[in-house]
Write a protein that holds these residues in place. Structure first.
Motif, PDB file in Angstrom:
ATOM      1  N   ARG A 204       0.826  -1.199   0.000  1.00  0.00           N
ATOM      2  CA  ARG A 204       0.000   0.000   0.000  1.00  0.00           C
ATOM      3  C   ARG A 204       0.872   1.266   0.000  1.00  0.00           C
ATOM      4  O   ARG A 204       0.574   2.233  -0.695  1.00  0.00           O
ATOM      5  CB  ARG A 204      -0.915  -0.027   1.228  1.00  0.00           C
ATOM      6  CG  ARG A 204      -2.050   0.971   1.208  1.00  0.00           C
ATOM      7  CD  ARG A 204      -3.289   0.461   1.943  1.00  0.00           C
ATOM      8  NE  ARG A 204      -3.007  -0.376   3.081  1.00  0.00           N
ATOM      9  CZ  ARG A 204      -2.865   0.055   4.348  1.00  0.00           C
ATOM     10  NH1 ARG A 204      -2.960   1.339   4.602  1.00  0.00           N
ATOM     11  NH2 ARG A 204      -2.659  -0.794   5.331  1.00  0.00           N
ATOM     12  N   GLN A 208       1.815   4.480  -3.314  1.00  0.00           N
ATOM     13  CA  GLN A 208       1.743   5.931  -3.214  1.00  0.00           C
ATOM     14  C   GLN A 208       2.718   6.630  -4.155  1.00  0.00           C
ATOM     15  O   GLN A 208       2.537   7.787  -4.513  1.00  0.00           O
ATOM     16  CB  GLN A 208       2.013   6.364  -1.767  1.00  0.00           C
ATOM     17  CG  GLN A 208       0.976   5.878  -0.767  1.00  0.00           C
ATOM     18  CD  GLN A 208       1.377   6.185   0.667  1.00  0.00           C
ATOM     19  OE1 GLN A 208       2.403   6.807   0.919  1.00  0.00           O
ATOM     20  NE2 GLN A 208       0.569   5.750   1.615  1.00  0.00           N
ATOM     21  N   VAL A 245       7.034  10.505  -4.012  1.00  0.00           N
ATOM     22  CA  VAL A 245       5.963  10.416  -3.006  1.00  0.00           C
ATOM     23  C   VAL A 245       5.529  11.818  -2.587  1.00  0.00           C
ATOM     24  O   VAL A 245       4.356  12.084  -2.359  1.00  0.00           O
ATOM     25  CB  VAL A 245       6.424   9.612  -1.776  1.00  0.00           C
ATOM     26  CG1 VAL A 245       5.374   9.645  -0.679  1.00  0.00           C
ATOM     27  CG2 VAL A 245       6.713   8.169  -2.179  1.00  0.00           C
TER      28      VAL A 245
END
Length: 246
Positions: A204, A208, A245
């Motif tokens: 997960r 990103q 990110v």
């Protein structure tokens, strides 16, 4: 007549594993003589030296508590005695206990402060006092100072201090031809990041990034190698190495 050049010399703190190991091997591949610092992981540090020497490089180990000025001074004495000088210090050693703010144990806060802040000052002072012209001090922070993820308050506070002094130190080196920068990795595939996280959580976090993966230690080592070598016009900067990110 063949011209001889003096090899450049680097100390990599926390060089026994994770990002530090990748940095040590990368700098050695560039021809630097490398002292691989460790705190408790002597066997891992020896493995790094074996890897470097097997590839034709020059390396050795030294143990020190980065927050202990006597031990750190002895480590810097050792690198000068073995290799004749010092050009690059890459300070990757650090700890990252995580806790929600309201549950944070103050003893843990003190440990983080001692290693991550005091250690940065102790290593930085000793390194900058001894470094030759053309040298580079490269500290490490974290992209979490910008991401502001919960549970990281004490760790982020310590790394925020490292970022805060970066430009100041660069300016204090005026006239000595020494650069000071900080690399702030994002999520990177090291035990410091992955330990205690499920694969589902790691996946997960990886999603990103526009690169759709977490960083690899070698990704960070490439940035460090640039700052330690040709990147002389980067000075006083925080470089967020995180694949987009933030």
């Amino acid at each position: 007549m063949t011209e001889t050049t003096t090899p450049r010399v680097a100390i990599v703190t926390g060089g026994s594993g994770g990002i530090g190991r990748a940095v040590a091997t990368r700098l050695a591949a560039d021809g630097l003589h490398v002292l691989v610092h460790y705190s408790g992981g002597k066997d891992r540090a020896d493995e790094v030296v074996e890897e470097i020497t097997a590839a034709g490089g020059v390396a050795s180990t030294a143990q020190a508590d980065v927050a202990d000025e006597i031990e750190v001074a002895a480590m810097f004495d050792a690198v000068e005695q073995r290799y004749g000088g010092l050009d690059v210090v890459v300070h990757t050693a650090g700890i990252m206990p995580l806790s929600p703010f309201l549950e944070l144990k103050l003893d843990d806060l003190d440990r983080i402060h001692r290693t991550n802040i005091r250690g940065t000052f102790v290593v930085g002072q000793e390194g900058l006092r001894r470094m030759r012209a053309g040298g580079a001090l490269i500290n490490t922070s974290t992209s979490v100072t910008k991401l502001q993820q919960v549970g990281y308050s004490a760790y982020v506070a310590s790394k925020g201090a490292v970022e805060a002094i970066t430009l100041m130190l660069a300016r204090e080196m005026r006239g000595r031809d020494i650069t000071v920068n900080t690399v702030a990795p994002g999520p990177t595939d090291t035990p410091l990041f992955t330990d205690g996280k499920s694969q589902e959580l790691i996946d997960r976090i990886a999603a990103q990034s526009p690169m759709e993966r977490i960083g690899r230690p070698g990704d960070i080592a490439e940035v460090v190698a640039f700052l330690a070598g040709p990147g002389r016009w980067l000075n006083g900067q925080i470089i967020y190495a995180n694949g987009g990110v933030i």
